[in-house]
Scaffold this motif. Structure first.
Motif, mmCIF file in Angstrom:
data_model
loop_
_atom_site.group_PDB
_atom_site.id
_atom_site.type_symbol
_atom_site.label_atom_id
_atom_site.label_comp_id
_atom_site.label_asym_id
_atom_site.label_seq_id
_atom_site.Cartn_x
_atom_site.Cartn_y
_atom_site.Cartn_z
ATOM 1 N N ASP A 247 -66.519 -24.504 -63.444
ATOM 2 C CA ASP A 247 -65.557 -25.582 -63.665
ATOM 3 C C ASP A 247 -64.225 -25.051 -64.165
ATOM 4 O O ASP A 247 -63.157 -25.503 -63.731
ATOM 5 C CB ASP A 247 -66.118 -26.609 -64.649
ATOM 6 C CG ASP A 247 -67.150 -27.526 -64.013
ATOM 7 O OD1 ASP A 247 -66.871 -28.057 -62.928
ATOM 8 O OD2 ASP A 247 -68.228 -27.699 -64.591
ATOM 9 N N GLU A 248 -64.272 -24.077 -65.070
ATOM 10 C CA GLU A 248 -63.021 -23.523 -65.590
ATOM 11 C C GLU A 248 -62.247 -22.789 -64.504
ATOM 12 O O GLU A 248 -61.018 -22.913 -64.402
ATOM 13 C CB GLU A 248 -63.326 -22.597 -66.765
ATOM 14 C CG GLU A 248 -63.856 -23.327 -67.995
ATOM 15 C CD GLU A 248 -64.254 -22.380 -69.111
ATOM 16 O OE1 GLU A 248 -64.077 -21.144 -68.941
ATOM 17 O OE2 GLU A 248 -64.752 -22.858 -70.149
ATOM 18 N N LEU A 250 -62.419 -23.248 -61.208
ATOM 19 C CA LEU A 250 -61.912 -24.210 -60.236
ATOM 20 C C LEU A 250 -60.761 -25.027 -60.814
ATOM 21 O O LEU A 250 -59.808 -25.366 -60.098
ATOM 22 C CB LEU A 250 -63.047 -25.114 -59.761
ATOM 23 C CG LEU A 250 -64.107 -24.401 -58.904
ATOM 24 C CD1 LEU A 250 -65.349 -25.262 -58.761
ATOM 25 C CD2 LEU A 250 -63.553 -24.036 -57.532
ATOM 26 N N ASN A 251 -60.827 -25.330 -62.102
ATOM 27 C CA ASN A 251 -59.704 -26.019 -62.748
ATOM 28 C C ASN A 251 -58.438 -25.171 -62.713
ATOM 29 O O ASN A 251 -57.333 -25.691 -62.500
ATOM 30 C CB ASN A 251 -60.052 -26.358 -64.197
ATOM 31 C CG ASN A 251 -61.009 -27.537 -64.313
ATOM 32 O OD1 ASN A 251 -61.176 -28.308 -63.365
ATOM 33 N ND2 ASN A 251 -61.652 -27.672 -65.456
ATOM 34 N N GLU A 254 -56.978 -25.248 -59.234
ATOM 35 C CA GLU A 254 -56.372 -26.554 -58.985
ATOM 36 C C GLU A 254 -55.033 -26.687 -59.699
ATOM 37 O O GLU A 254 -54.053 -27.170 -59.122
ATOM 38 C CB GLU A 254 -57.323 -27.659 -59.439
ATOM 39 C CG GLU A 254 -56.779 -29.067 -59.185
ATOM 40 C CD GLU A 254 -57.702 -30.152 -59.701
ATOM 41 O OE1 GLU A 254 -57.607 -31.290 -59.214
ATOM 42 O OE2 GLU A 254 -58.503 -29.871 -60.618
ATOM 43 N N ARG A 348 -73.753 -26.321 -60.278
ATOM 44 C CA ARG A 348 -72.517 -26.737 -60.939
ATOM 45 C C ARG A 348 -71.375 -26.879 -59.942
ATOM 46 O O ARG A 348 -70.592 -27.833 -59.999
ATOM 47 C CB ARG A 348 -72.146 -25.728 -62.030
ATOM 48 C CG ARG A 348 -73.123 -25.685 -63.196
ATOM 49 C CD ARG A 348 -72.596 -24.794 -64.312
ATOM 50 N NE ARG A 348 -73.564 -24.688 -65.397
ATOM 51 C CZ ARG A 348 -74.414 -23.666 -65.547
ATOM 52 N NH1 ARG A 348 -74.390 -22.664 -64.687
ATOM 53 N NH2 ARG A 348 -75.258 -23.651 -66.556
ATOM 54 N N VAL A 349 -71.270 -25.925 -59.028
ATOM 55 C CA VAL A 349 -70.183 -25.971 -58.034
ATOM 56 C C VAL A 349 -70.353 -27.172 -57.112
ATOM 57 O O VAL A 349 -69.382 -27.887 -56.812
ATOM 58 C CB VAL A 349 -70.131 -24.651 -57.241
ATOM 59 C CG1 VAL A 349 -69.180 -24.782 -56.050
ATOM 60 C CG2 VAL A 349 -69.685 -23.505 -58.143
ATOM 61 N N ASN A 351 -71.992 -29.923 -57.767
ATOM 62 C CA ASN A 351 -71.740 -31.133 -58.544
ATOM 63 C C ASN A 351 -70.243 -31.393 -58.666
ATOM 64 O O ASN A 351 -69.783 -32.537 -58.586
ATOM 65 C CB ASN A 351 -72.369 -31.027 -59.932
ATOM 66 C CG ASN A 351 -73.878 -31.206 -59.906
ATOM 67 O OD1 ASN A 351 -74.425 -31.711 -58.932
ATOM 68 N ND2 ASN A 351 -74.547 -30.791 -60.968
ATOM 69 N N ARG A 352 -69.488 -30.324 -58.862
ATOM 70 C CA ARG A 352 -68.024 -30.470 -58.929
ATOM 71 C C ARG A 352 -67.478 -30.950 -57.582
ATOM 72 O O ARG A 352 -66.593 -31.813 -57.525
ATOM 73 C CB ARG A 352 -67.403 -29.129 -59.315
ATOM 74 C CG ARG A 352 -65.889 -29.023 -59.162
ATOM 75 C CD ARG A 352 -65.114 -30.009 -60.022
ATOM 76 N NE ARG A 352 -63.683 -29.870 -59.807
ATOM 77 C CZ ARG A 352 -62.883 -29.133 -60.552
ATOM 78 N NH1 ARG A 352 -63.374 -28.480 -61.586
ATOM 79 N NH2 ARG A 352 -61.599 -29.053 -60.269
ATOM 80 N N GLN A 353 -68.008 -30.404 -56.502
ATOM 81 C CA GLN A 353 -67.585 -30.839 -55.174
ATOM 82 C C GLN A 353 -67.901 -32.317 -54.954
ATOM 83 O O GLN A 353 -67.131 -33.043 -54.314
ATOM 84 C CB GLN A 353 -68.273 -29.973 -54.107
ATOM 85 C CG GLN A 353 -68.107 -30.426 -52.669
ATOM 86 C CD GLN A 353 -66.713 -30.178 -52.089
ATOM 87 O OE1 GLN A 353 -65.811 -29.750 -52.789
ATOM 88 N NE2 GLN A 353 -66.545 -30.469 -50.819
ATOM 89 N N ARG A 355 -68.154 -34.649 -57.427
ATOM 90 C CA ARG A 355 -67.298 -35.446 -58.302
ATOM 91 C C ARG A 355 -65.853 -35.469 -57.825
ATOM 92 O O ARG A 355 -65.191 -36.506 -57.859
ATOM 93 C CB ARG A 355 -67.316 -34.892 -59.736
ATOM 94 C CG ARG A 355 -68.633 -34.972 -60.454
ATOM 95 C CD ARG A 355 -68.453 -34.695 -61.946
ATOM 96 N NE ARG A 355 -67.630 -33.511 -62.206
ATOM 97 C CZ ARG A 355 -68.108 -32.276 -62.350
ATOM 98 N NH1 ARG A 355 -69.422 -32.065 -62.216
ATOM 99 N NH2 ARG A 355 -67.315 -31.265 -62.625
ATOM 100 N N LYS A 356 -65.375 -34.320 -57.383
ATOM 101 C CA LYS A 356 -63.961 -34.178 -57.051
ATOM 102 C C LYS A 356 -63.839 -33.164 -55.915
ATOM 103 O O LYS A 356 -63.611 -31.983 -56.152
ATOM 104 C CB LYS A 356 -63.179 -33.706 -58.282
ATOM 105 C CG LYS A 356 -61.677 -33.800 -58.148
ATOM 106 C CD LYS A 356 -61.024 -33.421 -59.474
ATOM 107 C CE LYS A 356 -59.509 -33.603 -59.381
ATOM 108 N NZ LYS A 356 -58.850 -33.218 -60.666
#
Length: 403
Positions: A247-248, A250-251, A254, A348-349, A351-353, A355-356
């Motif tokens: 998450d960090e 990918l943030n 972004e 985790r990746v 799940n991020r995909q 969500r967003k």
């Protein structure tokens, strides 16, 4: 195949061969079996690996047209390609030569342009296409600050020449194609921080005036083109080995306006040396093999220590803390005796995909089937099917039924 999280495929770099006839023969054998098992009623997306010699073969109409006809017959399509390994990738010593020719060499530029010319002719209408590539070069080939600076400059220049071709293809066909750079341990670009620094301070800085001059774009158009055509291949295994929180990372991408061209869905070995140290070292030694690089990053009390290959870590390393090893292990197995994997990072990746969404392309990339310890080896089509089914279960939120 189209899923709720994007187009999903597996990478055909698992199939041996350096000429197109070898590639095509393997695909003709494997794709019908895999498609029937995982997506019998859907169009089957493909992640195509084409070696250097094979790329010259496939540009010939006598090879390209039959392949296009076969894709139609199989209800299959190509949306992503793997342009990282150029030469032999199986049944030979690969190790650091997986980077050769690197982006310092014009052969890498020319090979990548050939791949994009192929992809442009294979890509379905209205779909974006991407090609993953090496993180510029192998870090240890450039041991001093001066040589490393020169490597960055030459590699960036060759990459910009590819961008000019992608701009031309876009202006001619309307297709949006992107080159997806794949950071990995001991690449010149290893992690998110290094990628972002290079992207901002070198690619954008040098690339904007270059595209203004070579492609006739305005400065704003040039920067937009660079951000469209140069993206990240987020190989989950690689970022996990670097101990990056998904998450960090990918943030950060972004926030910097850097696109993710595709996710390579892969899992690394992970070892916690809190207990059973000798037994774990013995098990780990079974994964030490002579074909691929298996870089090791060891974390102890917040400090990272890196080893260029597993054999060096086994010989010189102190088995404390946690080790992560660049060894693409099967997704459908979470533990290997006392050894673990970084499979949770895939969850985790994805799940991020969910969500967003941040990419359209998902590619399973486990290529080590032939060098795994014997108890982990299965027939190749069965292995790919299990990988894709596990991933599909994650995508559809039903993983427990397939564990």
């Amino acid at each position: 195949m189209k899923t709720s999280l994007g187009h999903l495929t597996y990478c055909s770099n698992i199939h041996p061969g350096e000429r197109w006839d070898d590639h095509f023969s393997a695909l003709q054998t494997s794709i019908p079996l895999i498609r029937q098992a995982v997506a019998p009623d859907k169009a089957f997306g493909m992640g195509l690996r084409v070696a250097g010699l094979a790329s010259k073969d496939l540009l010939l109409e006598s090879n390209l047209k039959p392949f296009q006809e076969w894709l139609t017959e199989q209800n299959a399509y190509v949306f992503t390609m793997n342009g990282f390994p150029y030469g032999g990738f199986h049944d030979t010593r690969v190790k650091e030569d997986v980077h050769a020719p690197d982006w310092i060499q014009p052969e890498r530029r020319d090979y990548t342009i050939r791949l994009f010319q192929i992809l442009s002719q294979l890509l379905p209408a209205g779909m974006r296409g991407g090609i993953s590539t090496s993180p510029l070069t192998y870090r240890h080939w450039w041991p001093t600050e001066l040589t490393r600076t020169e490597a960055f400059q030459q590699a960036t220049h060759h990459m910009l020449e590819v961008v000019v071709e992608l701009v031309r293809i876009n202006q001619t066909t309307g297709q949006v194609l992107h080159l997806d750079i794949e950071p990995e341990p001991d690449g010149l670009l290893e992690n998110s921080a290094e990628f972002i620094e290079w992207f901002n301070d070198q690619l954008i800085f040098e690339g904007v005036p270059y595209l203004v001059q070579k492609a006739g774009l305005s400065e704003a158009e040039a920067e937009a083109a660079l951000r469209t055509h140069i993206q990240v291949c987020y190989d989950v295994c690689h970022f996990a080995v670097e101990f990056e929180n998904p998450d960090e990372a990918l943030n950060r991408f972004e926030a910097e306006g850097i696109g993710i061209g595709k996710i390579q869905i892969s899992s690394a070995l992970k070892v916690d040396f809190e207990n059973y140290v000798s037994e774990k070292m013995e098990l780990l030694s079974r994964f030490d093999e002579p074909t691929y690089l298996h870089q090791v990053v060891a974390q102890h009390q917040g400090t990272l220590l890196k080893y260029p290959d597993l054999n060096e870590a086994l010989w010189d390393g102190t088995p404390t803390g946690e080790w992560r090893i660049h060894y693409h292990v099967p997704l459908f197995v979470e533990q290997y005796g006392l050894l673990n994997s970084t499979r949770d990072d895939i969850v985790r990746v994805l799940n991020r995909q969910q969500r967003k969404p941040f990419t359209e392309h998902l590619e399973v990339e486990t290529y080590t089937w032939g060098v795994l310890p014997p108890e982990s080896q299965l027939p190749i089509e069965e292995s790919i099917i299990r990988e894709l089914k596990w991933t599909l279960a994650q995508v559809e939120g039903n993983v427990r039924n397939l564990n």
